[in-house]
Design a protein around this motif. Structure first.
Motif, PDB file in Angstrom:
ATOM      1  N   ASP A   1       0.802  -1.219   0.000  1.00 27.54           N
ATOM      2  CA  ASP A   1       0.000   0.000   0.000  1.00 27.54           C
ATOM      3  C   ASP A   1       0.839   1.275   0.000  1.00 27.54           C
ATOM      4  O   ASP A   1       0.372   2.312  -0.465  1.00 27.54           O
ATOM      5  CB  ASP A   1      -0.940   0.031   1.208  1.00 27.54           C
ATOM      6  N   ASN A   2       2.056   1.217   0.547  1.00 21.15           N
ATOM      7  CA  ASN A   2       2.862   2.438   0.644  1.00 21.15           C
ATOM      8  C   ASN A   2       4.213   2.357  -0.062  1.00 21.15           C
ATOM      9  O   ASN A   2       4.979   3.312  -0.022  1.00 21.15           O
ATOM     10  CB  ASN A   2       3.052   2.845   2.103  1.00 21.15           C
ATOM     11  N   ALA A   3       4.516   1.247  -0.732  1.00 22.68           N
ATOM     12  CA  ALA A   3       5.821   1.094  -1.387  1.00 22.68           C
ATOM     13  C   ALA A   3       6.080   2.215  -2.387  1.00 22.68           C
ATOM     14  O   ALA A   3       7.201   2.715  -2.496  1.00 22.68           O
ATOM     15  CB  ALA A   3       5.920  -0.271  -2.059  1.00 22.68           C
ATOM     16  N   TYR A   4       5.043   2.629  -3.126  1.00 19.27           N
ATOM     17  CA  TYR A   4       5.209   3.704  -4.111  1.00 19.27           C
ATOM     18  C   TYR A   4       5.733   4.986  -3.445  1.00 19.27           C
ATOM     19  O   TYR A   4       6.502   5.747  -4.044  1.00 19.27           O
ATOM     20  CB  TYR A   4       3.877   3.991  -4.829  1.00 19.27           C
ATOM     21  N   PHE A   5       5.291   5.244  -2.200  1.00 15.62           N
ATOM     22  CA  PHE A   5       5.700   6.452  -1.488  1.00 15.62           C
ATOM     23  C   PHE A   5       7.206   6.427  -1.228  1.00 15.62           C
ATOM     24  O   PHE A   5       7.913   7.400  -1.492  1.00 15.62           O
ATOM     25  CB  PHE A   5       4.924   6.578  -0.173  1.00 15.62           C
ATOM     26  N   PHE A   6       7.704   5.292  -0.731  1.00 13.59           N
ATOM     27  CA  PHE A   6       9.129   5.189  -0.413  1.00 13.59           C
ATOM     28  C   PHE A   6       9.995   5.037  -1.660  1.00 13.59           C
ATOM     29  O   PHE A   6      11.142   5.475  -1.670  1.00 13.59           O
ATOM     30  CB  PHE A   6       9.361   4.067   0.602  1.00 13.59           C
ATOM     31  N   GLU A   7       9.446   4.474  -2.736  1.00 12.39           N
ATOM     32  CA  GLU A   7      10.146   4.496  -4.028  1.00 12.39           C
ATOM     33  C   GLU A   7      10.297   5.950  -4.481  1.00 12.39           C
ATOM     34  O   GLU A   7      11.326   6.336  -5.023  1.00 12.39           O
ATOM     35  CB  GLU A   7       9.376   3.683  -5.063  1.00 12.39           C
ATOM     36  N   GLY A   8       9.257   6.729  -4.249  1.00 12.41           N
ATOM     37  CA  GLY A   8       9.297   8.148  -4.591  1.00 12.41           C
ATOM     38  C   GLY A   8      10.313   8.922  -3.769  1.00 12.41           C
ATOM     39  O   GLY A   8      11.046   9.751  -4.306  1.00 12.41           O
ATOM     40  N   THR A   9      10.363   8.671  -2.469  1.00  6.61           N
ATOM     41  CA  THR A   9      11.322   9.431  -1.655  1.00  6.61           C
ATOM     42  C   THR A   9      12.758   9.121  -2.079  1.00  6.61           C
ATOM     43  O   THR A   9      13.606  10.012  -2.067  1.00  6.61           O
ATOM     44  CB  THR A   9      11.133   9.174  -0.141  1.00  6.61           C
ATOM     45  N   ARG A  10      13.025   7.867  -2.480  1.00  4.43           N
ATOM     46  CA  ARG A  10      14.365   7.538  -2.987  1.00  4.43           C
ATOM     47  C   ARG A  10      14.682   8.340  -4.247  1.00  4.43           C
ATOM     48  O   ARG A  10      15.829   8.680  -4.506  1.00  4.43           O
ATOM     49  CB  ARG A  10      14.500   6.036  -3.271  1.00  4.43           C
ATOM     50  N   ALA A  11      13.642   8.655  -5.034  1.00  5.95           N
ATOM     51  CA  ALA A  11      13.807   9.444  -6.262  1.00  5.95           C
ATOM     52  C   ALA A  11      13.637  10.943  -6.000  1.00  5.95           C
ATOM     53  O   ALA A  11      13.574  11.731  -6.947  1.00  5.95           O
ATOM     54  CB  ALA A  11      12.804   8.980  -7.314  1.00  5.95           C
ATOM     55  N   ARG A  12      13.546  11.342  -4.706  1.00  8.44           N
ATOM     56  CA  ARG A  12      13.342  12.736  -4.297  1.00  8.44           C
ATOM     57  C   ARG A  12      12.021  13.280  -4.821  1.00  8.44           C
ATOM     58  O   ARG A  12      11.922  14.418  -5.265  1.00  8.44           O
ATOM     59  CB  ARG A  12      14.476  13.650  -4.729  1.00  8.44           C
ATOM     60  N   GLU A  13      10.978  12.436  -4.762  1.00  2.63           N
ATOM     61  CA  GLU A  13       9.637  12.829  -5.139  1.00  2.63           C
ATOM     62  C   GLU A  13       8.709  12.601  -3.951  1.00  2.63           C
ATOM     63  O   GLU A  13       8.781  11.561  -3.300  1.00  2.63           O
ATOM     64  CB  GLU A  13       9.116  11.973  -6.303  1.00  2.63           C
ATOM     65  N   LEU A  14       7.835  13.564  -3.708  1.00  8.14           N
ATOM     66  CA  LEU A  14       6.824  13.414  -2.670  1.00  8.14           C
ATOM     67  C   LEU A  14       5.536  12.987  -3.362  1.00  8.14           C
ATOM     68  O   LEU A  14       4.914  13.772  -4.078  1.00  8.14           O
ATOM     69  CB  LEU A  14       6.637  14.731  -1.918  1.00  8.14           C
ATOM     70  N   ARG A  15       5.176  11.723  -3.191  1.00  5.26           N
ATOM     71  CA  ARG A  15       4.030  11.142  -3.886  1.00  5.26           C
ATOM     72  C   ARG A  15       2.826  11.049  -2.957  1.00  5.26           C
ATOM     73  O   ARG A  15       2.954  10.668  -1.809  1.00  5.26           O
ATOM     74  CB  ARG A  15       4.380   9.746  -4.404  1.00  5.26           C
ATOM     75  N   ILE A  16       1.652  11.379  -3.518  1.00  2.00           N
ATOM     76  CA  ILE A  16       0.393  11.296  -2.784  1.00  2.00           C
ATOM     77  C   ILE A  16      -0.510  10.322  -3.521  1.00  2.00           C
ATOM     78  O   ILE A  16      -0.673  10.416  -4.746  1.00  2.00           O
ATOM     79  CB  ILE A  16      -0.302  12.674  -2.707  1.00  2.00           C
ATOM     80  N   GLN A  17      -1.120   9.399  -2.777  1.00  3.78           N
ATOM     81  CA  GLN A  17      -2.014   8.420  -3.383  1.00  3.78           C
ATOM     82  C   GLN A  17      -3.241   9.112  -3.978  1.00  3.78           C
ATOM     83  O   GLN A  17      -3.797  10.037  -3.389  1.00  3.78           O
ATOM     84  CB  GLN A  17      -2.452   7.397  -2.343  1.00  3.78           C
ATOM     85  N   LYS A  18      -3.641   8.651  -5.178  1.00  3.96           N
ATOM     86  CA  LYS A  18      -4.805   9.207  -5.857  1.00  3.96           C
ATOM     87  C   LYS A  18      -5.675   8.060  -6.357  1.00  3.96           C
ATOM     88  O   LYS A  18      -5.186   7.124  -6.994  1.00  3.96           O
ATOM     89  CB  LYS A  18      -4.381  10.065  -7.051  1.00  3.96           C
ATOM     90  N   CYS A  19      -6.960   8.139  -6.076  1.00  3.15           N
ATOM     91  CA  CYS A  19      -7.914   7.148  -6.569  1.00  3.15           C
ATOM     92  C   CYS A  19      -8.096   7.365  -8.071  1.00  3.15           C
ATOM     93  O   CYS A  19      -8.441   8.469  -8.503  1.00  3.15           O
ATOM     94  CB  CYS A  19      -9.248   7.284  -5.845  1.00  3.15           C
ATOM     95  N   LYS A  20      -7.872   6.326  -8.843  1.00  6.61           N
ATOM     96  CA  LYS A  20      -8.043   6.431 -10.301  1.00  6.61           C
ATOM     97  C   LYS A  20      -9.519   6.458 -10.695  1.00  6.61           C
ATOM     98  O   LYS A  20      -9.847   6.892 -11.791  1.00  6.61           O
ATOM     99  CB  LYS A  20      -7.331   5.278 -10.993  1.00  6.61           C
ATOM    100  N   ALA A  21     -10.399   6.015  -9.806  1.00  7.02           N
ATOM    101  CA  ALA A  21     -11.825   6.002 -10.117  1.00  7.02           C
ATOM    102  C   ALA A  21     -12.482   7.363  -9.901  1.00  7.02           C
ATOM    103  O   ALA A  21     -13.219   7.848 -10.752  1.00  7.02           O
ATOM    104  CB  ALA A  21     -12.542   4.936  -9.285  1.00  7.02           C
ATOM    105  N   CYS A  22     -12.208   8.004  -8.746  1.00  6.73           N
ATOM    106  CA  CYS A  22     -12.905   9.265  -8.446  1.00  6.73           C
ATOM    107  C   CYS A  22     -11.970  10.468  -8.285  1.00  6.73           C
ATOM    108  O   CYS A  22     -12.439  11.585  -8.145  1.00  6.73           O
ATOM    109  CB  CYS A  22     -13.783   9.096  -7.203  1.00  6.73           C
TER     110      CYS A  22
END
Length: 129
Positions: free
Chosen positions: A12-33
């Motif tokens: 559920d949160n791996a994308y966030f920590f992959e982002g921090t390694r790339a110096r990106e602050l990622r926020i989860q977004k629902c693709k449906a709504c």
């Protein structure tokens, strides 16, 4: 001094920590709504969909609240430690480690604390207006 307490990384949160390694602050977004959420989770709290992605945050926000942690010792951290709730400009609230003193309403910008090759954590600093 030992290293910092490492976050538990899940699907559920791996994308966030992959982002921090790339110096990106990622926020989860629902693709449906389209609802943004933090912290991330498996299903959208608005529509219940499991189809999720992320957006890149600009990395700036406003201190909603904060505390100064004096004790007990935190592995890998120097006390006192400032922890804030930051209202990101994108509309979500995030728990944040902050360098130096802050006040409610202060503007913050994200930076990066590289722990090792596997872990980079966001760390926030006050923005002069």
């Amino acid at each position: 001094m030992s290293g910092p307490v490492r976050p538990v990384v899940s699907r559920d949160n791996a994308y966030f920590f992959e982002g921090t390694r790339a110096r990106e602050l990622r926020i989860q977004k629902c693709k449906a709504c389209g609802v943004l959420r933090h912290p991330p989770g498996p299903a959208c709290p608005e529509c219940g969909a499991f189809d999720r992605g992320f957006v890149l945050a600009q990395g700036e926000g406003t201190v909603f609240s904060y505390l100064v942690h004096h004790a007990p010792k935190v592995p890998g951290k120097e006390l006192p430690l400032v922890i804030a709730l930051v209202d990101l400009d994108e509309g979500v609230r995030m728990v944040a480690e902050v360098t130096g003193p802050v006040e409610i309403g202060d503007r913050l910008r994200v930076g990066w604390n590289v722990i090792d090759d596997e872990l980079t954590l966001p760390i926030w600093t006050k923005v002069d207006r």
